[in-house]
Design a protein around this motif. Structure first.
Motif, PDB file in Angstrom:
ATOM      1  N   UNK A   2       0.810  -1.213   0.000  1.00 55.88           N
ATOM      2  CA  UNK A   2       0.000   0.000   0.000  1.00 55.88           C
ATOM      3  C   UNK A   2       0.845   1.267   0.000  1.00 55.88           C
ATOM      4  N   UNK A   3       0.441   2.193  -0.840  1.00 57.23           N
ATOM      5  CA  UNK A   3       1.044   3.527  -0.867  1.00 57.23           C
ATOM      6  C   UNK A   3       0.002   4.574  -0.526  1.00 57.23           C
ATOM      7  N   UNK A   4      -1.050   4.136   0.188  1.00 55.79           N
ATOM      8  CA  UNK A   4      -2.161   5.028   0.505  1.00 55.79           C
ATOM      9  C   UNK A   4      -1.781   6.113   1.494  1.00 55.79           C
ATOM     10  N   UNK A   5      -2.712   7.021   1.667  1.00 54.97           N
ATOM     11  CA  UNK A   5      -2.526   8.117   2.615  1.00 54.97           C
ATOM     12  C   UNK A   5      -2.545   7.579   4.044  1.00 54.97           C
ATOM     13  N   UNK A   6      -2.204   8.432   4.984  1.00 54.94           N
ATOM     14  CA  UNK A   6      -2.243   8.056   6.397  1.00 54.94           C
ATOM     15  C   UNK A   6      -3.653   7.647   6.806  1.00 54.94           C
ATOM     16  N   UNK A   7      -4.649   8.324   6.285  1.00 59.66           N
ATOM     17  CA  UNK A   7      -6.035   7.982   6.599  1.00 59.66           C
ATOM     18  C   UNK A   7      -6.376   6.582   6.097  1.00 59.66           C
ATOM     19  N   UNK A   8      -5.981   6.280   4.884  1.00 60.41           N
ATOM     20  CA  UNK A   8      -6.227   4.954   4.308  1.00 60.41           C
ATOM     21  C   UNK A   8      -5.499   3.889   5.132  1.00 60.41           C
ATOM     22  N   UNK A   9      -4.268   4.176   5.502  1.00 59.41           N
ATOM     23  CA  UNK A   9      -3.492   3.204   6.279  1.00 59.41           C
ATOM     24  C   UNK A   9      -4.092   2.992   7.667  1.00 59.41           C
ATOM     25  N   UNK A  10      -4.605   4.043   8.273  1.00 64.03           N
ATOM     26  CA  UNK A  10      -5.276   3.882   9.574  1.00 64.03           C
ATOM     27  C   UNK A  10      -6.487   2.963   9.433  1.00 64.03           C
ATOM     28  N   UNK A  11      -7.229   3.151   8.358  1.00 66.40           N
ATOM     29  CA  UNK A  11      -8.390   2.293   8.094  1.00 66.40           C
ATOM     30  C   UNK A  11      -7.949   0.847   7.871  1.00 66.40           C
ATOM     31  N   UNK A  12      -6.827   0.671   7.180  1.00 61.25           N
ATOM     32  CA  UNK A  12      -6.310  -0.678   6.950  1.00 61.25           C
ATOM     33  C   UNK A  12      -5.928  -1.344   8.272  1.00 61.25           C
ATOM     34  N   UNK A  13      -5.335  -0.596   9.167  1.00 57.14           N
ATOM     35  CA  UNK A  13      -4.947  -1.142  10.466  1.00 57.14           C
ATOM     36  C   UNK A  13      -6.191  -1.568  11.241  1.00 57.14           C
ATOM     37  N   UNK A  14      -7.214  -0.753  11.236  1.00 56.38           N
ATOM     38  CA  UNK A  14      -8.444  -1.105  11.957  1.00 56.38           C
ATOM     39  C   UNK A  14      -9.088  -2.357  11.366  1.00 56.38           C
ATOM     40  N   UNK A  15      -9.092  -2.449  10.052  1.00 53.77           N
ATOM     41  CA  UNK A  15      -9.632  -3.637   9.407  1.00 53.77           C
ATOM     42  C   UNK A  15      -8.775  -4.861   9.721  1.00 53.77           C
ATOM     43  N   UNK A  16      -7.470  -4.695   9.723  1.00 52.35           N
ATOM     44  CA  UNK A  16      -6.569  -5.785  10.100  1.00 52.35           C
ATOM     45  C   UNK A  16      -6.880  -6.295  11.500  1.00 52.35           C
ATOM     46  N   UNK A  17      -7.082  -5.377  12.424  1.00 53.89           N
ATOM     47  CA  UNK A  17      -7.405  -5.773  13.798  1.00 53.89           C
ATOM     48  C   UNK A  17      -8.671  -6.625  13.836  1.00 53.89           C
ATOM     49  N   UNK A  18      -9.687  -6.203  13.096  1.00 56.10           N
ATOM     50  CA  UNK A  18     -10.953  -6.932  13.066  1.00 56.10           C
ATOM     51  C   UNK A  18     -10.784  -8.312  12.421  1.00 56.10           C
ATOM     52  N   UNK A  19     -10.108  -8.356  11.291  1.00 60.15           N
ATOM     53  CA  UNK A  19      -9.873  -9.636  10.613  1.00 60.15           C
ATOM     54  C   UNK A  19      -9.069 -10.564  11.514  1.00 60.15           C
ATOM     55  N   UNK A  20      -8.053 -10.025  12.162  1.00 57.94           N
ATOM     56  CA  UNK A  20      -7.220 -10.842  13.036  1.00 57.94           C
ATOM     57  C   UNK A  20      -8.032 -11.393  14.209  1.00 57.94           C
ATOM     58  N   UNK A  21      -8.853 -10.543  14.804  1.00 58.11           N
ATOM     59  CA  UNK A  21      -9.680 -10.967  15.937  1.00 58.11           C
ATOM     60  C   UNK A  21     -10.616 -12.106  15.535  1.00 58.11           C
ATOM     61  N   UNK A  22     -11.276 -11.941  14.402  1.00 54.67           N
ATOM     62  CA  UNK A  22     -12.208 -12.967  13.937  1.00 54.67           C
ATOM     63  C   UNK A  22     -11.482 -14.250  13.538  1.00 54.67           C
TER      64      UNK A  22
END
Length: 115
Positions: free
Chosen positions: A83-103
């Motif tokens: 990913x070369x996305x913006x900081x906002x996009x990367x923050x969203x990716x981290x939150x999604x990663x957390x959810x995917x990892x938890x599940x």
């Protein structure tokens, strides 16, 4: 997220046959202990605005997820690593990663208990 596709059952059943359930429990415990540290490192790379650190941190967690049979986590990290996305996009990716990892951790735990 389709939790049936979250895990690499071929890999995990091979581990189960060759290493046993207790070793799988230990592997899972180690992963669940390390995952928050990996996610923190990814988050820190965003704070420090370091693309190199972002890629390295995603790569390290991707390896851990792969060896634990966490397919969806691995797939998410592959996308994040590139990913070369913006900081906002990367923050969203981290939150999604957390959810995917938890599940995925939940799916693994349920699978292991059913073995």
């Amino acid at each position: 997220m389709n939790d049936n596709n979250a895990l690499d059952f071929e890999l995990l059943n091979g581990y189960l046959d060759n290493l046993g359930k207790e070793m799988l429990r230990k592997m899972f415990a180690l992963y669940t202990q390390q995952a928050p540290k990996y996610i923190q490192a990814i988050s820190q790379s965003l704070i420090e605005d370091s693309s190199e650190q972002w890629q390295e941190s995603c790569h390290k967690m991707k390896g851990a997820a792969s060896s634990t049979g966490f397919l969806l986590v691995r797939e998410k990290l592959i996308a994040m690593e590139k990913s070369n996305g913006s900081a906002t996009v990367k923050r969203e990716q981290i939150e999604l990663l957390k959810e995917i990892n938890k599940r995925t951790e939940l799916a693994f735990s349920q699978w292991l208990e059913s073995c």
